[in-house]
Structure formats: C-alpha cells, structure tokens
Motif scaffolding. Structure first.
Motif, PDB file in Angstrom:
ATOM      1  N   LYS A  19       0.888  -1.278   0.038  1.00 52.34           N
ATOM      2  CA  LYS A  19       0.021  -0.113  -0.143  1.00 52.34           C
ATOM      3  C   LYS A  19       0.924   1.177  -0.241  1.00 52.34           C
ATOM      4  N   ARG A  20       2.200   1.249   0.506  1.00 52.49           N
ATOM      5  CA  ARG A  20       2.937   2.420   0.576  1.00 52.49           C
ATOM      6  C   ARG A  20       2.174   3.208   1.760  1.00 52.49           C
ATOM      7  N   ALA A  21       1.487   2.773   2.774  1.00 52.30           N
ATOM      8  CA  ALA A  21       0.766   3.418   3.650  1.00 52.30           C
ATOM      9  C   ALA A  21       1.686   4.256   4.724  1.00 52.30           C
ATOM     10  N   GLY A  75      -6.154   4.315  -1.346  1.00 51.33           N
ATOM     11  CA  GLY A  75      -4.926   3.958  -2.260  1.00 51.33           C
ATOM     12  C   GLY A  75      -5.221   2.590  -2.897  1.00 51.33           C
TER      13      GLY A  75
END
Ligand SMILES: N[C@@H](CCC(=O)N[C@@H](CS)C(=O)NCC(=O)O)C(=O)O
Length: 238
Positions: A19-21, A75
């Motif tokens: 997710k690259r959260a 996202g």
C-alpha cells in the motif's frame, strides 16, 4: 506493533509495503516486553494496530483483520477492484474464505515443524495434507487467484500465505519426517516468483533465521522473539 520475525506481523508488513501507507511501525522484543507495550496493548499479542478515531483509541488484533484494515485505507487495494461492486464483494468473500479454509491450517503445520522433531504418523499425515493442498493451489508457481478466477495476479491470499510457506520451505532440508516424499515443486516455483517482487524483498528475511530460531526452540532456549532480527543469524548453542 510488530516483531520482524513474527509470521503474523510479516503479513501486515507486506500489506503495508504494498500500500505504501504511512503507518508508524514499532518493534517489540517479546522476550523482554517494554512497559509502554504492556500499557498500550494489555493482550500482549503481536501484531497489534493502534488507531485513533475521533479521539477514541481502538486497538486492532489478528493479522488478517489488521491486513484487511490496512488494505481498506485510501490507495491501491490488494483485493480485486473492478467496476461492479457486487463482483468485488463476491470475489473478496471467496478470497477470505480460501484464506480461512486453506491458508490458516498452515499455522498448525508450521507450529509442528518448529516444535515437534519426532512426529507420530498422524501428525506427519496432517502436515502433508495441509502442505499438499496449498502446493496444489499454486500449480506451476501461479499465484493463488489463478486457480480461483483464472488470472495470474498477486493477491491477498499470496500475502497471507507467504510468511507461513516461507517457514515450510526453510525447514525442508533438515531431514524431518514431515517432508519424506512430499512434493513442494509448485510452492518452490511460486516462492521464487513472489520473492523477486520489490515490495516483498523490502521485508523478507534470510530463511536461515527461521532455522536458527527453530534450533533455539529445540534446545528449549526460546523465551519469546527477541530484537534485532539479526540475532537469529547465529545458530543457538547448548
Ligand atoms: N492469531 C494471531 C496470532 C499472533 C501471535 O501468535 N503472535 C505471537 C508472536 S508470533 C505473540 O504475540 N506471542 C506473544 C508472546 O510471545 O509473548 C494473529 O494472526 O495475529
């Protein structure tokens, strides 16, 4: 809150990485739990996710639930996302069901391989049945959704299965009875594909660390997962 050697925490890390959260990750030494951890997470279990919502603190447990929560953040999603909401919901239900019925039994297989060096025939059979079932779901190294929906795309099942399959693979050459005449070819192909993905590499561990952890357990020296993960680069000694 995670420990990098915990397979359940690794599930969440893979989803987070996908997710690259922006979520703050805090490492916990489970052999010497810090007071802040015991205060914030009275259940003492990892992984745990602390969420503040309108001034209310919510603590989320269970790797699958945390992974689903992280996936639901804004996202990209690791679940299929097409035009039709009903198709999306139906596919998500099938995926979640597969995780519950086919991936979760791997926990038992991994637990046996870690702890039980001299399994009885029933345990060996159970291990083989669980692993064979998963091996047959990734024929020719295809991702799990290929067999279900006909598309060879990395998905939620792959991320939930990876930390458990990694351990099954790590222990395959230790001469354990579980592995006698057990075919792992499809899983090995699947593993060699998935481990080349950039966001997976970011959190993967050398398999020798799991072997060294197992050794520690076998020597009755396991007191909980320690930090840093590099501690498992050395073999436990009597
Ligand atoms: N069902 C849980 C299992 C979590 C679990 O077993 N975590 C272990 C670490 S791998 C733990 O926190 N153990 C507590 C301890 O060692 O004190 C999940 O999927 O998140």
């Amino acid at each position: 809150m995670i420990n990098p050697m915990c397979p359940f925490a690794q599930r969440c890390l893979y989803v987070l990485s996908f997710k690259r959260a922006a979520v703050k990750v805090r490492n916990v030494d489970l052999s010497d739990k810090p007071s802040w951890f015991l205060e914030e997470n009275p259940s003492k279990y990892l992984p745990a996710l602390l969420v503040w919502n309108n001034g209310t603190k919510v603590i989320i447990h269970e790797s699958i639930i945390i992974s689903q929560f992280l996936d639901a953040l804004p996202g990209i999603s690791i679940y299929p996302k097409g035009e039709c909401f009903l198709t999306n919901a139906a596919q998500k239900a099938v995926i979640d069901m597969k995780v519950a019925t086919d991936v979760e039994p791997l926990r038992r297989a991994v637990r046996m391989a870690y702890w039980k060096s001299q399994p009885n025939d029933r345990e060996v059979l159970s291990f083989k049945r669980i692993v064979k079932n998963v091996n047959d779901m990734v024929l020719n190294g295809c991702y799990f959704e290929f067999q279900i929906f006909g598309r060879d795309v990395l998905g939620f099942i792959d991320l939930m299965a990876l930390p458990l399959i990694e351990r099954i693979i790590a222990f395959k050459d230790l001469g354990l009875k579980y592995y006698e005449n057990l075919r792992l070819d499809d899983l090995l192909k699947w593993y060699s594909r998935i481990s080349q993905i950039h966001f997976i590499k970011a959190h993967s561990m050398p398999l020798t660390r799991y072997i060294n952890l197992r050794k520690q357990m076998q020597l009755n020296k396991y007191r909980g997962l320690v930090l840093p993960a590099e501690a498992y680069d050395v073999e436990a000694k009597l």
